[in-house]
Design a protein around this motif. Structure first.
Motif, PDB file in Angstrom:
ATOM      1  N   PRO A 106     -35.048  -7.928  21.423  1.00 54.52           N
ATOM      2  CA  PRO A 106     -34.146  -9.075  21.358  1.00 54.52           C
ATOM      3  C   PRO A 106     -33.281  -9.119  22.608  1.00 54.52           C
ATOM      4  O   PRO A 106     -33.222  -8.157  23.377  1.00 54.52           O
ATOM      5  N   THR A 107     -32.625 -10.225  22.810  1.00 52.58           N
ATOM      6  CA  THR A 107     -31.670 -10.389  23.899  1.00 52.58           C
ATOM      7  C   THR A 107     -30.544 -11.263  23.371  1.00 52.58           C
ATOM      8  O   THR A 107     -30.655 -11.825  22.285  1.00 52.58           O
ATOM      9  N   ASN A 108     -29.468 -11.381  24.111  1.00 53.81           N
ATOM     10  CA  ASN A 108     -28.325 -12.135  23.600  1.00 53.81           C
ATOM     11  C   ASN A 108     -28.527 -13.644  23.646  1.00 53.81           C
ATOM     12  O   ASN A 108     -28.159 -14.359  22.725  1.00 53.81           O
ATOM     13  N   VAL A 109     -29.102 -14.154  24.732  1.00 49.58           N
ATOM     14  CA  VAL A 109     -29.261 -15.598  24.901  1.00 49.58           C
ATOM     15  C   VAL A 109     -30.539 -15.893  25.677  1.00 49.58           C
ATOM     16  O   VAL A 109     -30.897 -15.154  26.591  1.00 49.58           O
ATOM     17  N   LEU A 110     -31.197 -16.960  25.274  1.00 50.98           N
ATOM     18  CA  LEU A 110     -32.349 -17.477  26.008  1.00 50.98           C
ATOM     19  C   LEU A 110     -32.169 -18.973  26.187  1.00 50.98           C
ATOM     20  O   LEU A 110     -31.643 -19.660  25.300  1.00 50.98           O
ATOM     21  N   SER A 111     -32.613 -19.470  27.328  1.00 48.21           N
ATOM     22  CA  SER A 111     -32.539 -20.898  27.632  1.00 48.21           C
ATOM     23  C   SER A 111     -33.935 -21.427  27.893  1.00 48.21           C
ATOM     24  O   SER A 111     -34.738 -20.766  28.558  1.00 48.21           O
ATOM     25  N   PHE A 112     -34.190 -22.625  27.391  1.00 48.24           N
ATOM     26  CA  PHE A 112     -35.483 -23.269  27.558  1.00 48.24           C
ATOM     27  C   PHE A 112     -35.261 -24.682  28.073  1.00 48.24           C
ATOM     28  O   PHE A 112     -35.080 -25.619  27.294  1.00 48.24           O
ATOM     29  N   PRO A 113     -35.225 -24.842  29.408  1.00 51.72           N
ATOM     30  CA  PRO A 113     -35.029 -26.180  29.960  1.00 51.72           C
ATOM     31  C   PRO A 113     -36.167 -27.117  29.539  1.00 51.72           C
ATOM     32  O   PRO A 113     -37.336 -26.722  29.536  1.00 51.72           O
ATOM     33  N   ALA A 114     -35.807 -28.332  29.179  1.00 55.75           N
ATOM     34  CA  ALA A 114     -36.806 -29.344  28.851  1.00 55.75           C
ATOM     35  C   ALA A 114     -37.384 -29.895  30.148  1.00 55.75           C
ATOM     36  O   ALA A 114     -36.729 -29.867  31.197  1.00 55.75           O
ATOM     37  N   PRO A 115     -38.599 -30.390  30.097  1.00 55.14           N
ATOM     38  CA  PRO A 115     -39.154 -31.049  31.282  1.00 55.14           C
ATOM     39  C   PRO A 115     -38.241 -32.203  31.709  1.00 55.14           C
ATOM     40  O   PRO A 115     -37.566 -32.822  30.876  1.00 55.14           O
ATOM     41  N   GLU A 116     -38.225 -32.488  32.992  1.00 53.94           N
ATOM     42  CA  GLU A 116     -37.370 -33.557  33.521  1.00 53.94           C
ATOM     43  C   GLU A 116     -37.619 -34.888  32.828  1.00 53.94           C
ATOM     44  O   GLU A 116     -36.738 -35.733  32.747  1.00 53.94           O
ATOM     45  N   SER A 117     -38.820 -35.102  32.309  1.00 53.25           N
ATOM     46  CA  SER A 117     -39.155 -36.367  31.652  1.00 53.25           C
ATOM     47  C   SER A 117     -38.511 -36.508  30.276  1.00 53.25           C
ATOM     48  O   SER A 117     -38.488 -37.604  29.716  1.00 53.25           O
ATOM     49  N   GLU A 118     -37.981 -35.420  29.733  1.00 56.16           N
ATOM     50  CA  GLU A 118     -37.350 -35.467  28.412  1.00 56.16           C
ATOM     51  C   GLU A 118     -35.938 -36.041  28.516  1.00 56.16           C
ATOM     52  O   GLU A 118     -35.294 -35.939  29.545  1.00 56.16           O
ATOM     53  N   ALA A 119     -35.444 -36.573  27.415  1.00 54.88           N
ATOM     54  CA  ALA A 119     -34.124 -37.213  27.387  1.00 54.88           C
ATOM     55  C   ALA A 119     -33.024 -36.247  26.973  1.00 54.88           C
ATOM     56  O   ALA A 119     -31.982 -36.655  26.509  1.00 54.88           O
ATOM     57  N   TYR A 120     -33.271 -34.964  27.133  1.00 54.33           N
ATOM     58  CA  TYR A 120     -32.245 -33.964  26.833  1.00 54.33           C
ATOM     59  C   TYR A 120     -32.489 -32.756  27.738  1.00 54.33           C
ATOM     60  O   TYR A 120     -33.598 -32.560  28.232  1.00 54.33           O
ATOM     61  N   PRO A 121     -31.450 -31.942  27.963  1.00 54.65           N
ATOM     62  CA  PRO A 121     -31.600 -30.850  28.933  1.00 54.65           C
ATOM     63  C   PRO A 121     -32.434 -29.666  28.450  1.00 54.65           C
ATOM     64  O   PRO A 121     -33.019 -28.965  29.263  1.00 54.65           O
ATOM     65  N   GLY A 122     -32.468 -29.418  27.148  1.00 53.81           N
ATOM     66  CA  GLY A 122     -33.260 -28.304  26.641  1.00 53.81           C
ATOM     67  C   GLY A 122     -32.561 -27.582  25.506  1.00 53.81           C
ATOM     68  O   GLY A 122     -31.618 -28.096  24.909  1.00 53.81           O
ATOM     69  N   ASP A 123     -33.039 -26.369  25.258  1.00 54.03           N
ATOM     70  CA  ASP A 123     -32.576 -25.579  24.120  1.00 54.03           C
ATOM     71  C   ASP A 123     -32.025 -24.231  24.579  1.00 54.03           C
ATOM     72  O   ASP A 123     -32.519 -23.648  25.550  1.00 54.03           O
ATOM     73  N   VAL A 124     -31.029 -23.758  23.834  1.00 54.41           N
ATOM     74  CA  VAL A 124     -30.435 -22.440  24.060  1.00 54.41           C
ATOM     75  C   VAL A 124     -30.402 -21.740  22.714  1.00 54.41           C
ATOM     76  O   VAL A 124     -30.078 -22.353  21.703  1.00 54.41           O
ATOM     77  N   ALA A 125     -30.748 -20.460  22.697  1.00 53.61           N
ATOM     78  CA  ALA A 125     -30.708 -19.684  21.454  1.00 53.61           C
ATOM     79  C   ALA A 125     -29.864 -18.432  21.666  1.00 53.61           C
ATOM     80  O   ALA A 125     -29.986 -17.766  22.698  1.00 53.61           O
ATOM     81  N   LEU A 126     -28.996 -18.140  20.691  1.00 52.72           N
ATOM     82  CA  LEU A 126     -28.143 -16.947  20.712  1.00 52.72           C
ATOM     83  C   LEU A 126     -28.475 -16.074  19.505  1.00 52.72           C
ATOM     84  O   LEU A 126     -28.628 -16.589  18.392  1.00 52.72           O
ATOM     85  N   ALA A 127     -28.552 -14.762  19.724  1.00 48.57           N
ATOM     86  CA  ALA A 127     -28.894 -13.801  18.675  1.00 48.57           C
ATOM     87  C   ALA A 127     -27.632 -13.199  18.067  1.00 48.57           C
ATOM     88  O   ALA A 127     -26.843 -12.562  18.772  1.00 48.57           O
ATOM     89  N   PHE A 128     -27.456 -13.373  16.774  1.00 50.77           N
ATOM     90  CA  PHE A 128     -26.235 -12.924  16.112  1.00 50.77           C
ATOM     91  C   PHE A 128     -25.969 -11.433  16.290  1.00 50.77           C
ATOM     92  O   PHE A 128     -24.896 -11.027  16.747  1.00 50.77           O
ATOM     93  N   GLU A 129     -26.911 -10.585  15.913  1.00 50.68           N
ATOM     94  CA  GLU A 129     -26.650  -9.152  15.899  1.00 50.68           C
ATOM     95  C   GLU A 129     -26.358  -8.610  17.301  1.00 50.68           C
ATOM     96  O   GLU A 129     -25.439  -7.808  17.480  1.00 50.68           O
ATOM     97  N   THR A 130     -27.105  -9.068  18.293  1.00 44.19           N
ATOM     98  CA  THR A 130     -26.861  -8.629  19.670  1.00 44.19           C
ATOM     99  C   THR A 130     -25.507  -9.117  20.153  1.00 44.19           C
ATOM    100  O   THR A 130     -24.726  -8.347  20.735  1.00 44.19           O
ATOM    101  N   CYS A 131     -25.200 -10.385  19.914  1.00 43.80           N
ATOM    102  CA  CYS A 131     -23.903 -10.933  20.337  1.00 43.80           C
ATOM    103  C   CYS A 131     -22.747 -10.216  19.638  1.00 43.80           C
ATOM    104  O   CYS A 131     -21.733  -9.900  20.266  1.00 43.80           O
ATOM    105  N   GLN A 132     -22.908  -9.957  18.359  1.00 44.29           N
ATOM    106  CA  GLN A 132     -21.866  -9.260  17.595  1.00 44.29           C
ATOM    107  C   GLN A 132     -21.641  -7.859  18.168  1.00 44.29           C
ATOM    108  O   GLN A 132     -20.492  -7.440  18.363  1.00 44.29           O
ATOM    109  N   GLY A 133     -22.708  -7.145  18.464  1.00 41.25           N
ATOM    110  CA  GLY A 133     -22.583  -5.809  19.040  1.00 41.25           C
ATOM    111  C   GLY A 133     -21.945  -5.822  20.412  1.00 41.25           C
ATOM    112  O   GLY A 133     -21.097  -4.973  20.726  1.00 41.25           O
ATOM    113  N   GLU A 134     -22.319  -6.781  21.248  1.00 43.21           N
ATOM    114  CA  GLU A 134     -21.731  -6.887  22.583  1.00 43.21           C
ATOM    115  C   GLU A 134     -20.239  -7.198  22.497  1.00 43.21           C
ATOM    116  O   GLU A 134     -19.440  -6.604  23.225  1.00 43.21           O
ATOM    117  N   ALA A 135     -19.887  -8.135  21.627  1.00 43.44           N
ATOM    118  CA  ALA A 135     -18.473  -8.499  21.482  1.00 43.44           C
ATOM    119  C   ALA A 135     -17.658  -7.297  21.011  1.00 43.44           C
ATOM    120  O   ALA A 135     -16.574  -7.019  21.549  1.00 43.44           O
TER     121      ALA A 135
END
Length: 154
Positions: free
Chosen positions: A68-97
């Motif tokens: 696992p990792t704390n955060v991943l980003s998935f940029p959408a193709p330029e042709s899409e009408a939104y910038p993309g997706d970001v995912a955050l992992a609870f357990e990793t983020c909680q441990g880091e904090a």
């Protein structure tokens, strides 16, 4: 920056549900960061607040890293009408904090900003690029009274 939504928050892990106001805090931080970015991609990003298991699977599938990792980003193709997706992992983020002695809600806000900056073309592969990206993160978070996540390095 307009009043248009900057992101949609999707929570699919009960740990995130227990962090009161986390979605709103992430949205505030993203709005502050995008206000500092010239030519931000239009449309709201999707921020998925999920589990280590989900990030582990995504990290393995898309990056070839079997952990696992704390955060991943998935940029959408330029042709899409939104910038993309970001995912955050609870357990990793909680441990880091916890390890850093910071509030989980503020750590999540930082990582959401970090991910959205990636969706807008920023990266940290080269030192100069990392410094630019970190400066934007620090400035956006400071507007919300959140201390620099890089304070140990400053």
């Amino acid at each position: 920056m307009s009043d248009e939504p900057v992101a949609e928050i999707v929570i699919d892990h009960p740990g995130w549900d227990a962090v009161s106001g986390v979605g709103a805090r992430c949205l505030e931080a993203i709005r502050e960061a995008l206000a500092l970015v010239d030519d931000a991609r239009p449309g709201p990003a999707v921020i998925l607040l999920t589990s280590d298991a989900t990030l582990h699977s995504l990290n393995q599938r898309f990056r070839g890293k079997d952990r696992p990792t704390n955060v991943l980003s998935f940029p959408a193709p330029e042709s899409e009408a939104y910038p993309g997706d970001v995912a955050l992992a609870f357990e990793t983020c909680q441990g880091e904090a916890a390890a850093r002695g910071i509030a989980l809600i503020d750590h999540a806000a930082h990582l959401a900003v970090h991910g959205v900056l990636h969706l807008n073309g920023f990266d940290h592969k080269e030192e100069a690029d990392a410094e630019e990206m970190e400066a934007l993160e620090v400035a956006a978070l400071a507007r919300l009274g959140i201390a620099s996540p890089y304070r140990e390095n400053e």
